[in-house]
Design an enzyme around this catalytic site. Structure first.
Site, short mmCIF file in Angstrom:
data_model
loop_
_atom_site.label_atom_id
_atom_site.label_comp_id
_atom_site.label_asym_id
_atom_site.label_seq_id
_atom_site.Cartn_x
_atom_site.Cartn_y
_atom_site.Cartn_z
N LYS A 119 0.71 -1.12 -0.11
CA LYS A 119 0.14 -0.05 -0.06
C LYS A 119 0.56 1.21 0.04
O LYS A 119 1.99 1.24 0.06
CB LYS A 119 -0.82 -0.24 1.20
CG LYS A 119 0.01 -0.13 2.16
CD LYS A 119 -0.83 -0.20 3.89
CE LYS A 119 -0.31 -0.46 4.86
NZ LYS A 119 -1.42 -0.76 6.16
N ARG A 123 -10.55 0.56 14.60
CA ARG A 123 -10.53 1.39 13.50
C ARG A 123 -11.26 0.62 12.63
O ARG A 123 -12.47 1.12 11.93
CB ARG A 123 -8.73 0.99 12.59
CG ARG A 123 -8.66 1.70 11.55
CD ARG A 123 -7.06 1.63 11.40
NE ARG A 123 -6.80 0.38 11.05
CZ ARG A 123 -5.44 -0.05 10.41
NH1 ARG A 123 -5.20 0.97 10.09
NH2 ARG A 123 -5.10 -1.08 9.84
N HIS A 139 -5.95 -6.58 13.68
CA HIS A 139 -5.02 -6.19 12.81
C HIS A 139 -4.87 -5.95 15.08
O HIS A 139 -5.05 -5.36 15.13
CB HIS A 139 -5.45 -5.17 12.51
CG HIS A 139 -4.22 -4.46 12.22
ND1 HIS A 139 -2.88 -4.43 11.77
CD2 HIS A 139 -3.61 -2.76 12.27
CE1 HIS A 139 -1.90 -4.08 11.42
NE2 HIS A 139 -2.57 -2.28 11.62
N ARG A 197 1.02 -10.77 6.53
CA ARG A 197 1.07 -9.62 6.36
C ARG A 197 1.83 -8.05 6.27
O ARG A 197 1.75 -8.10 7.22
CB ARG A 197 -0.09 -8.41 6.71
CG ARG A 197 -1.07 -10.07 6.48
CD ARG A 197 -2.93 -9.06 6.67
NE ARG A 197 -3.11 -8.15 8.00
CZ ARG A 197 -3.68 -8.37 9.45
NH1 ARG A 197 -4.44 -9.24 9.13
NH2 ARG A 197 -3.37 -7.49 10.27
N TYR A 250 14.97 31.39 5.33
CA TYR A 250 13.60 31.94 5.71
C TYR A 250 13.73 32.47 7.16
O TYR A 250 13.88 31.36 7.76
CB TYR A 250 12.90 31.28 4.92
CG TYR A 250 12.27 31.55 3.38
CD1 TYR A 250 11.66 32.32 3.40
CD2 TYR A 250 12.33 29.65 3.63
CE1 TYR A 250 12.31 32.76 1.82
CE2 TYR A 250 12.04 29.91 1.71
CZ TYR A 250 11.43 31.60 1.23
OH TYR A 250 11.30 31.32 -0.40
N CYS A 280 13.74 25.31 3.75
CA CYS A 280 12.86 25.54 2.45
C CYS A 280 12.20 24.47 1.74
O CYS A 280 11.91 22.96 1.71
CB CYS A 280 13.54 26.23 0.71
SG CYS A 280 14.94 27.51 1.64
N MET A 281 10.58 24.94 0.37
CA MET A 281 10.48 24.40 -0.61
C MET A 281 10.91 23.35 -1.74
O MET A 281 10.90 22.80 -1.56
CB MET A 281 9.37 24.86 -1.30
CG MET A 281 8.00 24.39 -2.34
SD MET A 281 6.93 25.19 -3.30
CE MET A 281 6.33 26.47 -2.12
N ASP A 282 12.19 23.45 -1.50
CA ASP A 282 12.76 23.16 -3.14
C ASP A 282 14.22 22.91 -2.90
O ASP A 282 15.01 21.98 -3.01
CB ASP A 282 12.53 23.67 -4.05
CG ASP A 282 11.66 24.48 -4.01
OD1 ASP A 282 10.15 23.20 -4.85
OD2 ASP A 282 10.96 25.56 -4.77
C1 LIG Z 1 -0.60 -1.55 7.21
C2 LIG Z 1 -0.76 -3.32 7.76
C3 LIG Z 1 -0.32 -4.11 7.19
C4 LIG Z 1 1.29 -4.18 7.25
O1 LIG Z 1 1.98 -3.22 8.78
P1 LIG Z 1 3.45 -3.43 8.76
O2 LIG Z 1 3.37 -2.91 10.08
O3 LIG Z 1 3.80 -2.32 7.98
O4 LIG Z 1 3.37 -4.79 8.68
C5 LIG Z 1 -0.66 -5.38 7.92
N1 LIG Z 1 -2.25 -5.06 8.68
C6 LIG Z 1 -2.58 -4.32 8.20
C7 LIG Z 1 -4.11 -4.51 8.79
C8 LIG Z 1 -2.67 -3.19 7.74
O5 LIG Z 1 -3.35 -2.21 8.35
#
Ligand SMILES: *Cc1c(COP(=O)(O)O)cnc(C)c1O
Length: 375
Positions: free
Chosen positions: A40, A141, A172, A225, A270, A316-318
């Site tokens: 992601k 969540r 999670h 995951r 700045y 700065c910005m850049d």
């Molecule tokens: C982003 C996410 C992960 C991965 O988390 P890490 O800490 O980067 O391994 C796993 N499960 C869910 C639900 C997430 O949102």
């Protein structure tokens, strides 16, 4: 968005680091546990498609993303492995996911009903739509919090076998990356309770992000995951030692584009927040907050020829200014994160300076910074 290909500021991604990190996770969890790579947010800023391609070579079993758009990007790039969307997609996009064989998270019974009604109308080309029930065991969540509602959802899915398939159940953890394990234990107990009513045939039960995989024996999971740790980012910051070495995949480099000696008592940047105290060599580097290099990096030190050089004055910005220990030529390499002549600056050091976590720094680099792949 314009990408700064001609500018010397680059995020360098070490493909082998990602590959090796994945291999080490596979070894850790064993053959019976599938590894899904979390790509992601453009692969945590490392490039979603490029990271996914490395992960395919390393033999992962699937991918996790957060948005339907991210899943579609992988399909468009020719990735055919399973993809699970961990975020909540609008229920009227169920058909779009089903058409591409993309699995989605069910956050509630209401969502499930709505998505199913819409699916009946939209008649996707591929059915059933594959579902993973999210269990909110304490993250607060998304997902089911009441066993009753979960039961209702399972019954509903079973009553619509041509439309819906219960492919997974997951939770999670919010504190798998901490020495204090009491909240983790509470979430474990709640998940175990919820699992009592989940039918046996469900393909995936998964609880493990990187931290749970590394420090909790991928608790109750036949799939993990892995996000941060795949990119070589320690999910605990530096609170816990990983069971194997994580190789950081990203370096951030730029170059001195201007250098000058400034007399004592002169101001820099700045707001004139920095004043020279002696004859100082001040260099300018082409990176700023529009690149995702946030203003709080003022006062952080970067590496030039293995020596630490402070960012003086405001970012700065850049562009940003740094104080050199002596004159360096224009064109000299500057390392913001990564290795330079035997010295290393970690994302964790940067995160501590700006009061954030190591995950955030690569994620917020803007598209203007090109990603360059090595090895
Ligand atoms: C982003 C996410 C992960 C991965 O988390 P890490 O800490 O980067 O391994 C796993 N499960 C869910 C639900 C997430 O949102």
């Amino acid at each position: 968005m314009t990408i700064g290909y001609t500018r010397p500021t680059k995020a360098i991604i070490n493909r082998e680091a990602i590959y090796h990190n994945i291999k080490k996770h596979q070894k850790l969890v064993g053959d019976d546990v599938d590894v899904f790579a979390v790509v992601k947010a453009n692969g945590y800023g490392h490039g979603a498609v490029q990271t996914a391609q490395i992960a395919v070579q390393a033999g992962v079993n699937g991918f996790c993303v957060s948005l339907l758009d991210e899943a579609l990007e992988l399909r468009e790039a020719g990735i055919t492995l399973p993809i699970l969307i961990l975020g909540v997609i609008p229920p009227y996009y169920g058909a779009a996911a089903a058409d591409e064989g993309i699995s989605v998270t069910v956050p509630s019974y209401e969502w499930l009903e709505h998505a199913t009604r819409q699916l009946i109308e939209d008649k996707p080309s591929q059915l059933p739509l594959r579902l993973h029930l999210g269990i909110d065991t304490g993250m607060g969540r998304i997902g089911f919090r009441e066993v009753e509602e979960l039961k209702q959802a399972i019954d509903f899915i079973q009553a619509h076998p041509t439309l819906l398939e219960l492919e997974g159940v997951f939770t999670h953890f919010s504190k798998a990356d901490s020495k204090d394990e009491s909240y983790f234990a509470l979430q474990q107990a709640r998940f175990a309770e919820a699992m009592k009513i989940v039918p046996n045939g469900v393909r995936y039960r998964h609880t493990a992000n990187s931290a749970t995989t590394l420090w909790h024996d991928h608790w109750q999971s036949n799939m993990v995951r892995i996000g941060a740790s795949m990119y070589g980012i320690n999910p605990s910051g530096d609170e816990l030692e990983p069971p194997f070495e994580l190789e950081p995949a990203m370096s951030l480099e730029t170059m001195i584009v201007h250098v000058k000696q400034v007399a004592p008592g002169e101001k820099i940047g700045y707001g004139a927040t920095y004043e020279t105290t002696e004859n100082e060599w001040i260099a300018t580097i082409p990176i700023g907050y529009a690149d995702g290099f946030v203003r709080r990096f003022q006062g952080f030190s970067v590496l030039v020829d293995g020596e630490y050089c402070e960012i003086v004055g405001r970012v700065c910005m850049d562009q940003s200014m740094i104080r050199l220990p002596r004159k360096f030529e224009e064109g000299t390499k500057v390392t913001i994160f990564g290795e330079n002549n035997g010295q290393v600056i970690s994302l964790q050091a940067g995160a501590e300076h700006i009061g954030s976590i190591n995950y955030e720094i690569p994620c917020v680099l803007s598209e203007r910074v090109p990603l360059v792949y090595t090895h």
